[in-house]
Design a protein around this motif. Structure first.
Motif, PDB file in Angstrom:
ATOM      1  N   THR A 361       0.908  -1.305  -0.029  1.00 25.25           N
ATOM      2  CA  THR A 361       0.050   0.200   0.041  1.00 25.25           C
ATOM      3  C   THR A 361       0.893   1.380  -0.021  1.00 25.25           C
ATOM      4  O   THR A 361       0.735   2.122  -0.835  1.00 25.25           O
ATOM      5  N   GLU A 362       1.736   1.422   0.953  1.00 28.32           N
ATOM      6  CA  GLU A 362       2.731   2.520   0.867  1.00 28.32           C
ATOM      7  C   GLU A 362       3.502   2.617  -0.443  1.00 28.32           C
ATOM      8  O   GLU A 362       3.581   3.990  -0.835  1.00 28.32           O
ATOM      9  N   GLU A 363       3.954   1.740  -0.926  1.00 28.56           N
ATOM     10  CA  GLU A 363       4.748   1.500  -2.057  1.00 28.56           C
ATOM     11  C   GLU A 363       3.693   2.235  -3.220  1.00 28.56           C
ATOM     12  O   GLU A 363       4.301   3.192  -4.009  1.00 28.56           O
ATOM     13  N   LYS A 364       2.585   1.819  -3.375  1.00 29.88           N
ATOM     14  CA  LYS A 364       1.739   2.350  -4.451  1.00 29.88           C
ATOM     15  C   LYS A 364       1.164   3.760  -4.100  1.00 29.88           C
ATOM     16  O   LYS A 364       1.287   4.590  -5.045  1.00 29.88           O
ATOM     17  N   ARG A 365       1.393   4.032  -2.999  1.00 25.85           N
ATOM     18  CA  ARG A 365       0.902   5.493  -2.551  1.00 25.85           C
ATOM     19  C   ARG A 365       2.079   6.272  -3.014  1.00 25.85           C
ATOM     20  O   ARG A 365       1.770   7.519  -3.775  1.00 25.85           O
ATOM     21  N   GLN A 366       3.260   5.848  -2.804  1.00 30.31           N
ATOM     22  CA  GLN A 366       4.324   6.858  -3.384  1.00 30.31           C
ATOM     23  C   GLN A 366       4.200   6.600  -4.957  1.00 30.31           C
ATOM     24  O   GLN A 366       4.603   7.659  -5.430  1.00 30.31           O
ATOM     25  N   GLU A 367       3.920   5.740  -5.469  1.00 29.05           N
ATOM     26  CA  GLU A 367       3.865   5.569  -7.218  1.00 29.05           C
ATOM     27  C   GLU A 367       2.964   6.606  -7.611  1.00 29.05           C
ATOM     28  O   GLU A 367       3.245   7.266  -8.512  1.00 29.05           O
ATOM     29  N   MET A 368       1.821   6.502  -6.907  1.00 31.49           N
ATOM     30  CA  MET A 368       0.584   7.474  -7.404  1.00 31.49           C
ATOM     31  C   MET A 368       1.174   8.989  -7.320  1.00 31.49           C
ATOM     32  O   MET A 368       0.659   9.828  -8.021  1.00 31.49           O
ATOM     33  N   LEU A 369       1.821   9.123  -5.948  1.00 25.06           N
ATOM     34  CA  LEU A 369       2.455  10.659  -5.670  1.00 25.06           C
ATOM     35  C   LEU A 369       3.367  10.998  -6.823  1.00 25.06           C
ATOM     36  O   LEU A 369       3.284  12.006  -7.075  1.00 25.06           O
ATOM     37  N   LEU A 370       4.211   9.906  -7.032  1.00 20.65           N
ATOM     38  CA  LEU A 370       5.102  10.185  -8.162  1.00 20.65           C
ATOM     39  C   LEU A 370       4.516  10.749  -9.635  1.00 20.65           C
ATOM     40  O   LEU A 370       4.662  11.620 -10.075  1.00 20.65           O
ATOM     41  N   LYS A 371       3.632   9.659  -9.972  1.00 25.59           N
ATOM     42  CA  LYS A 371       2.800   9.928 -11.296  1.00 25.59           C
ATOM     43  C   LYS A 371       2.012  11.373 -11.005  1.00 25.59           C
ATOM     44  O   LYS A 371       1.985  11.842 -12.124  1.00 25.59           O
ATOM     45  N   ASP A 372       1.335  11.613  -9.983  1.00 26.25           N
ATOM     46  CA  ASP A 372       0.881  12.897  -9.872  1.00 26.25           C
ATOM     47  C   ASP A 372       1.567  14.115 -10.101  1.00 26.25           C
ATOM     48  O   ASP A 372       1.316  15.160 -10.921  1.00 26.25           O
ATOM     49  N   SER A 373       2.916  13.966  -9.484  1.00 24.99           N
ATOM     50  CA  SER A 373       3.974  14.958  -9.448  1.00 24.99           C
ATOM     51  C   SER A 373       4.446  15.146 -10.857  1.00 24.99           C
ATOM     52  O   SER A 373       4.435  16.361 -11.574  1.00 24.99           O
ATOM     53  N   GLU A 374       4.673  14.106 -11.793  1.00 24.17           N
ATOM     54  CA  GLU A 374       5.052  14.187 -12.861  1.00 24.17           C
ATOM     55  C   GLU A 374       3.828  14.768 -13.919  1.00 24.17           C
ATOM     56  O   GLU A 374       4.306  15.578 -14.848  1.00 24.17           O
ATOM     57  N   GLU A 375       2.610  14.636 -13.620  1.00 24.08           N
ATOM     58  CA  GLU A 375       1.659  15.215 -14.471  1.00 24.08           C
ATOM     59  C   GLU A 375       1.581  16.551 -14.317  1.00 24.08           C
ATOM     60  O   GLU A 375       1.246  17.603 -14.948  1.00 24.08           O
ATOM     61  N   ARG A 376       1.605  17.013 -12.893  1.00 25.65           N
ATOM     62  CA  ARG A 376       1.800  18.480 -12.645  1.00 25.65           C
ATOM     63  C   ARG A 376       2.920  19.074 -13.367  1.00 25.65           C
ATOM     64  O   ARG A 376       2.548  20.378 -13.923  1.00 25.65           O
ATOM     65  N   MET A 377       4.172  18.522 -13.439  1.00 25.65           N
ATOM     66  CA  MET A 377       5.141  19.232 -14.019  1.00 25.65           C
ATOM     67  C   MET A 377       5.013  19.201 -15.557  1.00 25.65           C
ATOM     68  O   MET A 377       5.211  20.188 -16.174  1.00 25.65           O
TER      69      MET A 377
END
Length: 819
Positions: A361-377
């Motif tokens: 769960t924590e790994e997926k949360r970090q993964e989704m946060l990373l994807k969200d950050s990439e999308e914002r960038m």
């Protein structure tokens, strides 16, 4: 976006595209309208665009029972309002597609279809080959001669690897088994896999061992994975021993360990599981004893069907099961789980998976946060106002924009295409009074490799005169060429505000001495000699000390200026003195009390007086403004670096630095349009290195990569600047010759290019002879579009490679049927 631009973009997409509107009945999605499609989509459906647009999908294409599955998939993405993609098999087209869906509002959405059928088949091929427990691995040619074996063959047969290589496999078999085995291998070579064929293998000692064979054909070779079933009971004993060991180690392994059994009647049970396995699924021991399906009840409803299907697919293919899925626990909490297990098949028809699950769960949360950050960038980058660009200045005085972002249109109403092919159109937008200055400073910065920074005016066709600011960093990229990586943006409003602010400050400084900043007079009797003669206003605020107006004459001007800025300030003051021009500089001072550095702006007007020159002006604090400006410059630098990296990844081959297939096709389209306007021709070469695989096998892939880089460099040297060399894939290169008049010119150009392959070439210290087969076509003589030209150049290349290699030929119509 203008309608014409939209049509050009949509029609030019290399994939199927459609703009659609979901239709609802009683709040439930039932179908969707096709509001717009590109030519690729219409061709895939098999109808004209006008016959499709405005129609319901059910009226256009009979999708059968699949229809509502597609509607449900689209509806789920529209409700979330976030772009998403999925992969799905289309029955009408008999293909797999990766579908990218972009919602626009509560009903409208656009879709892009990418054919991934080939990828799916490759995955299925690999799964088929690696099914089961790997033991004796081998690769044979279609005549069953052994090409490769793994070390297990030596252990089982007693023969060394070199004794097996090149030997027909059937010579190792029992005479009674040869005929049937040869028949099986023939079936494999014709594309029909063989499973569980048993034949006896004669060992070096003369004894026979029973071997169970599984075989599959791929890329012209027969792959086998076989098992020595003579010692099966030993293996079963080892399995039991390992199971006992597994039970002892269960509590020490992170995550949960389990065995899942499905019998011949497809009844589920868990013969073994660890306490951690139950903890992950939040299932109690007594619940498991009551009904093993409690485990599956915990799977999230949206993931349940896919999870169960993946288990049965693993059973069907005999492949390792691996999946990430969600659990829905008490209180609506969701947890992500990653599972992996390997199936074992038993004679009673049951299958047992030995596996492991872990909470990720924590790994997926970090993964989704990373994807969200990439999308914002990504969104931030796409919305940056102004223009990112690369500008090349050549030693012969010519120049060109190699890359520009779409922001150039808002800035001066010029397209990136026009900037690339009509560079003068960009410079014609510069205000006539500023154009010479801009060109001069660019040339000077290129010669000295200095950072270019200028504010100047442009003439926008609609907005009129606008102020822009340009910043660029130069880098020498080759002999005689300097490339500027820069950013230009509109500062009209900023300029107007700065000018208005400056005017207000001047007015206020004349009316009162109580405003922030310091009004001063500076006198210089000769070069290098300066002193304050008067001051008023916020002297103490500027100097952050108790210096009074009457004491300003005692302040040493040169000591007040920060030492790193003194030389520049001296030059600026001397220029102002000589030309009697306005003095306006931003620089740092050293505060008398603390020694801290502070940014100030001095604005003054010189006049000749008896004994020297006097400046009357205003000194104000711009420390915070300067800090913000430097922060902005740092941000602009990050944006430039990001743009360079994205551009390089999107359009160039990472090994050779050559344009990739995408950039080449874009240039080909542009050159073909140019040919249509000018009546000229262009030539396209398809180059395939001869015996490259042999070089790779003999010298290694590092040498092969070095050779590709070496060939790429020599090809670039052998063509004109207006021509293009690109890497297609592997050892394949494409060359585009422009501005040709007739086929004879193409032949001469190709003959000259063949010199690249006529000599020995050093690659990684080895002396390697490079040869190539080349197929050539001429546009428009041999094709009207990129696909036809590429296909026929490929045919011409294979024609000459079959006949003699290390030569070239120009495409002729009959080559499609040549043997």
């Amino acid at each position: 976006m203008k309608e014409q631009d939209y049509r050009e973009i949509v029609c030019g997409l290399p994939v199927a595209y459609a703009y659609q509107k979901m239709l609802f009945h009683n709040g439930r999605a039932v179908d969707y309208l096709l509001l717009d499609v590109n030519e690729k989509m219409a061709s895939m459906i098999g109808r004209k665009e006008d016959d499709i647009v405005g129609q319901r999908m059910q009226d256009v294409l009979d999708t059968g029972s699949q229809h509502y599955g597609w509607v449900k998939e689209y509806e789920k993405i529209i409700k979330k309002g976030i772009p998403a993609s999925f992969e799905r098999y289309s029955v009408p087209f008999r293909k797999w597609f990766r579908v990218q869906v972009t919602p626009h509002d509560e009903a409208a959405f656009s879709v892009v279809f990418v054919d991934v059928t080939k990828e799916k088949k490759q995955i299925e091929s690999l799964d088929t080959f690696f099914t089961g427990n790997l033991g004796l691995l081998s690769r044979m040619d279609k005549r069953s001669r052994i090409l490769e074996v793994n070390p297990e063959w030596t252990a089982v047969s007693g023969y060394e690897e070199h004794e097996l290589i090149g030997r027909p496999m059937v010579t190792l078999l029992h005479p009674d088994d040869k005929k049937e085995t040869l028949k099986k291998f023939l079936n494999v070579s014709q594309g029909r896999p063989v499973r569980s064929h048993v034949a006896r293998l004669r060992t070096r000692s003369g004894s026979y061992r029973y071997i169970e064979w599984h075989a599959y054909e791929n890329d012209g070779s027969i792959y086998t994975t076989s098992h020595d079933i003579t010692d099966r009971w030993r293996k079963e004993y080892e399995i039991h021993r390992r199971e006992a060991l597994l039970e002892n180690l269960t509590d020490q392994v992170p995550g949960g360990i389990y065995q899942l059994r499905i019998d011949a009647e497809e009844t589920f049970s868990f013969p073994h599981y660890s306490a951690e396995f139950l903890e992950i699924f939040h299932v109690k021991e007594e619940e498991m004893l009551e009904d093993a399906m409690h485990i599956f009840d915990k799977i999230h409803p949206e993931d349940y069907e896919h999870t169960m299907a993946s288990i049965f697919l693993s059973k069907k293919r005999g492949a390792i099961w691996k999946l990430e899925f969600r659990l829905e626990l008490e209180g609506g909490h969701e947890r992500w789980v990653r599972g992996r297990s390997k199936p074992t098949f038993f004679e009673d028809g049951s299958v047992v998976w030995h596996g492991h699950v872990a909470d990720v769960t924590e790994e997926k949360r970090q993964e989704m946060l990373l994807k969200d950050s990439e999308e914002r960038m990504r969104r931030l980058f796409s919305q940056v106002p102004g223009m990112l660009y690369q500008f090349d200045v050549h030693e012969n005085g010519t120049y060109e924009f190699s890359v520009t972002s779409k922001g150039i249109w808002d800035l001066i109403e010029v397209t990136p295409w026009e900037a690339y092919y009509q560079v003068e159109k960009v410079f014609n937008r510069i205000h006539p009074d500023d154009k010479e200055r801009v060109m001069t400073t660019v040339q000077a910065c290129a010669e000295k490799e200095l950072v270019w920074a200028e504010d100047y005016r442009v003439i926008h066709p609609v907005k009129g005169m606008r102020w822009v600011r340009g910043n660029a960093n130069p880098k020498r990229i080759g002999k005689g060429t300097v490339r500027f990586y820069g950013y230009i943006y509109d500062i009209t409003e900023l300029r107007e505000k700065e000018e208005a602010l400056h005017a207000r400050e001047e007015l206020l400084s004349e009316l009162t001495s109580r405003v922030p900043g310091m009004i001063y007079q500076l006198f210089s009797p000769a070069a290098g000699e300066y002193r304050f003669t008067a001051a008023a206003g916020g002297i103490s605020d500027i100097l952050e000390s108790d210096v009074k107006a009457g004491e300003i004459t005692e302040v040493d001007v040169m000591s007040l200026i920060y030492e790193e800025d003194r030389q520049h300030m001296l030059e600026a003051m001397e220029k102002s003195r000589h030309e009697l021009s306005q003095f306006d500089e931003i620089f740092r001072i050293t505060l008398p009390g603390s020694g801290r550095k502070k940014w100030v702006r001095a604005t003054s007007t010189p006049e000749r007086i008896s004994g020297g020159t006097r400046w009357s002006g205003y000194l104000n604090d711009v420390d915070e403004q300067k800090q913000n400006e430097m922060a902005l410059m740092e941000s602009e630098q990050r944006y430039r670096e990001l743009a360079e990296k994205m551009e390089e990844m999107a359009y160039h081959d990472p090994l050779t630095g050559l344009p990739n297939r995408r950039l080449l096709f874009d240039r080909l389209d542009q050159q073909m349009l140019q040919c249509q306007r000018t009546g000229k021709k262009l030539g396209l070469l398809f180059i395939d290195l001869d015996n490259f695989k042999r070089i790779n096998d003999r010298h290694g892939h590092d040498t092969g990569d070095s050779l590709l880089v070496h060939v790429a460099a020599h090809l670039k040297q052998a063509v004109r600047r207006t021509d293009t060399v690109a890497r297609m894939a592997g050892d394949e290169f494409l060359v585009v010759f422009t501005n040709l008049e007739e086929e004879a010119q193409l032949k001469a150009a190709v003959a000259n290019l063949m010199n690249v392959f006529q000599s020995f070439t050093d690659a990684d210290g080895s002396r390697i002879h490079v040869a190539a087969s080349v197929g050539a076509v001429l546009y428009p003589d041999h094709g009207s579009n990129v696909e036809e030209l590429l296909s026929r150049a490929d045919k011409a290349m294979y024609n000459i490679k079959r006949r003699e290699k290390n030569n070239f030929t120009i495409y002729e119509p009959g080559m499609e049927f040549s043997e």
